[in-house]
Structures are given as C-alpha cells and as structure tokens.
Design a protein around this motif. Structure first.
Motif, PDB file in Angstrom:
ATOM      1  N   SER A   1      10.393  42.532  29.484  1.00  0.00           N
ATOM      2  CA  SER A   1      10.916  42.604  30.672  1.00  0.00           C
ATOM      3  C   SER A   1      11.788  43.397  31.447  1.00  0.00           C
ATOM      4  O   SER A   1      11.700  43.902  32.109  1.00  0.00           O
ATOM      5  N   TRP A   2      12.569  44.007  30.613  1.00  0.00           N
ATOM      6  CA  TRP A   2      13.497  44.863  30.620  1.00  0.00           C
ATOM      7  C   TRP A   2      12.819  46.408  30.874  1.00  0.00           C
ATOM      8  O   TRP A   2      13.183  47.222  31.754  1.00  0.00           O
ATOM      9  N   TYR A   3      11.730  46.575  29.981  1.00  0.00           N
ATOM     10  CA  TYR A   3      11.060  48.033  29.830  1.00  0.00           C
ATOM     11  C   TYR A   3      10.490  47.976  31.636  1.00  0.00           C
ATOM     12  O   TYR A   3      10.311  48.925  32.334  1.00  0.00           O
ATOM     13  N   ARG A   4      10.039  46.873  32.063  1.00  0.00           N
ATOM     14  CA  ARG A   4       9.371  46.713  33.208  1.00  0.00           C
ATOM     15  C   ARG A   4      10.229  46.788  34.445  1.00  0.00           C
ATOM     16  O   ARG A   4      10.102  47.686  35.229  1.00  0.00           O
ATOM     17  N   PHE A   5      11.161  45.973  34.281  1.00  0.00           N
ATOM     18  CA  PHE A   5      12.398  46.034  35.397  1.00  0.00           C
ATOM     19  C   PHE A   5      12.706  47.515  35.782  1.00  0.00           C
ATOM     20  O   PHE A   5      13.006  47.912  36.782  1.00  0.00           O
ATOM     21  N   PHE A   6      13.192  48.255  34.358  1.00  0.00           N
ATOM     22  CA  PHE A   6      13.920  49.456  34.740  1.00  0.00           C
ATOM     23  C   PHE A   6      12.859  50.766  34.855  1.00  0.00           C
ATOM     24  O   PHE A   6      13.032  51.727  34.720  1.00  0.00           O
ATOM     25  N   GLY A   7      11.444  50.208  34.783  1.00  0.00           N
ATOM     26  CA  GLY A   7      10.458  51.333  35.397  1.00  0.00           C
ATOM     27  C   GLY A   7       9.833  51.989  34.065  1.00  0.00           C
ATOM     28  O   GLY A   7       9.492  53.066  34.425  1.00  0.00           O
ATOM     29  N   ALA A   8      10.109  51.599  32.932  1.00  0.00           N
ATOM     30  CA  ALA A   8       9.442  52.461  31.831  1.00  0.00           C
ATOM     31  C   ALA A   8       8.061  52.308  31.788  1.00  0.00           C
ATOM     32  O   ALA A   8       7.435  53.188  31.073  1.00  0.00           O
TER      33      ALA A   8
ATOM     34  N   GLN B   1       4.116  46.535  27.103  1.00  0.00           N
ATOM     35  CA  GLN B   1       3.065  45.997  26.204  1.00  0.00           C
ATOM     36  C   GLN B   1       3.232  46.377  24.740  1.00  0.00           C
ATOM     37  O   GLN B   1       3.120  45.489  23.943  1.00  0.00           O
ATOM     38  N   LEU B   2       3.712  47.622  24.647  1.00  0.00           N
ATOM     39  CA  LEU B   2       3.740  48.198  23.211  1.00  0.00           C
ATOM     40  C   LEU B   2       5.068  47.078  22.571  1.00  0.00           C
ATOM     41  O   LEU B   2       4.967  46.732  21.547  1.00  0.00           O
ATOM     42  N   ALA B   3       6.159  46.966  23.734  1.00  0.00           N
ATOM     43  CA  ALA B   3       7.342  46.024  23.022  1.00  0.00           C
ATOM     44  C   ALA B   3       6.902  44.480  22.870  1.00  0.00           C
ATOM     45  O   ALA B   3       7.198  43.928  21.887  1.00  0.00           O
TER      46      ALA B   3
ATOM     47  N   SER C   1       5.255  46.611  18.382  1.00  0.00           N
ATOM     48  CA  SER C   1       5.115  47.993  18.057  1.00  0.00           C
ATOM     49  C   SER C   1       6.485  48.719  18.015  1.00  0.00           C
ATOM     50  O   SER C   1       7.114  48.461  19.068  1.00  0.00           O
ATOM     51  N   PRO C   2       6.831  49.590  17.030  1.00  0.00           N
ATOM     52  CA  PRO C   2       8.058  50.293  17.096  1.00  0.00           C
ATOM     53  C   PRO C   2       8.020  51.545  17.858  1.00  0.00           C
ATOM     54  O   PRO C   2       9.212  52.088  18.109  1.00  0.00           O
ATOM     55  N   ILE C   3       6.983  51.852  18.588  1.00  0.00           N
ATOM     56  CA  ILE C   3       6.857  53.083  19.368  1.00  0.00           C
ATOM     57  C   ILE C   3       7.758  53.000  20.405  1.00  0.00           C
ATOM     58  O   ILE C   3       8.639  53.947  20.591  1.00  0.00           O
ATOM     59  N   ALA C   4       7.821  52.027  21.487  1.00  0.00           N
ATOM     60  CA  ALA C   4       8.677  51.689  22.388  1.00  0.00           C
ATOM     61  C   ALA C   4      10.042  51.839  22.216  1.00  0.00           C
ATOM     62  O   ALA C   4      10.953  52.674  22.693  1.00  0.00           O
ATOM     63  N   GLY C   5      10.472  51.202  21.219  1.00  0.00           N
ATOM     64  CA  GLY C   5      11.789  51.211  20.722  1.00  0.00           C
ATOM     65  C   GLY C   5      12.402  52.647  20.230  1.00  0.00           C
ATOM     66  O   GLY C   5      13.466  52.931  20.584  1.00  0.00           O
TER      67      GLY C   5
END
Length: 130
Positions: free
Chosen positions: A18-25, A31-33, A37-41
């Motif tokens: 939800s934070w990835y979405r809110f901050f525009g990532a 979805q990766l998060a 998946s370790p990719i986004a992090g």
C-alpha cells in the motif's frame, strides 16, 4: 532532504504494497511486494542507500562531517542528477502526457527544489574554498 528521502524509502519497504502504491512506485512494485519478491525491497533499499550517501556528501559540503573523497565533483554530479530528474517533467508532459501523474509532478518539483539547494550550497562551498 536526501536523508529524509532515504528514510522515506526505508519506511516504504516496511509499509509494504500500500505504501508503494501511495508513494507512486507503480503497480508493478506493489505487486512484487505483495508476492513477497525481494526485488521491490532490494531496489528501494538501494535507492535509500544512494540517498544516504548523497546526504553524507551534502553534510560534508556543509562542514558537518569529515570530508569524503572527490567532494566537489560528487556534489556537482548529485546536483546535476537532481536538476535533470526534476526537469524531466517538461519533456514528458510535452511528448508523453499519458505518463504524467500527480506523483511525477510532485517528485519533479521536489527534485528541482533539492537540486537548487544543492547548487546553492555547492557553489558557496566551492567559492569559500577557492
């Protein structure tokens, strides 16, 4: 400001999809998060690390910490990156208006402000030490 941005990136990792979405990532990162998946992090942590390094150079330029190697050159490069990133909004708005959203507008304005502050501080540091 770079240090604040670094901590925000770390908070996004902890905050999750939800934070990835809110901050525009982007939905892809969210979805990766969600999938664990370790990719986004990993990418977000790498960005945070770079921003922390940039803040170290900014603090050194202000005389608050020990001077790291290539201080002037690195500060000029950091300044250029912030300014170019901020100015990307104009060509994107002209040639790819479909990708312009509130996140791009706000992040571009923030990058321009940070770039101008870096420019001012770097110029002052160079003049004082010439």
């Amino acid at each position: 400001m770079s240090l604040l941005a670094a901590f925000l990136h770390l908070a996004i990792i902890v905050g999750g999809p939800s934070w990835y979405r809110f901050f525009g990532a982007g939905e892809g990162f969210a979805q990766l998060a969600e999938q664990g998946s370790p990719i986004a992090g990993s990418i977000t942590a790498l960005i945070a690390l770079v921003l922390m390094l940039w803040s170290l150079y900014a603090f050194a330029g202000a005389g608050l910490v020990r001077r790291p190697p290539w201080l002037r050159s690195v500060l000029v490069i950091i300044t250029a990156i912030y300014l170019v990133r901020g100015m990307m909004l104009l060509p994107l708005a002209l040639f790819m208006p479909q990708v312009v959203d509130i996140f791009l507008i706000l992040s571009s304005l923030i990058c321009i402000v940070v770039g101008i502050l870096h420019f001012s501080g770097t110029r002052q540091m160079i003049w004082e030490h010439s």
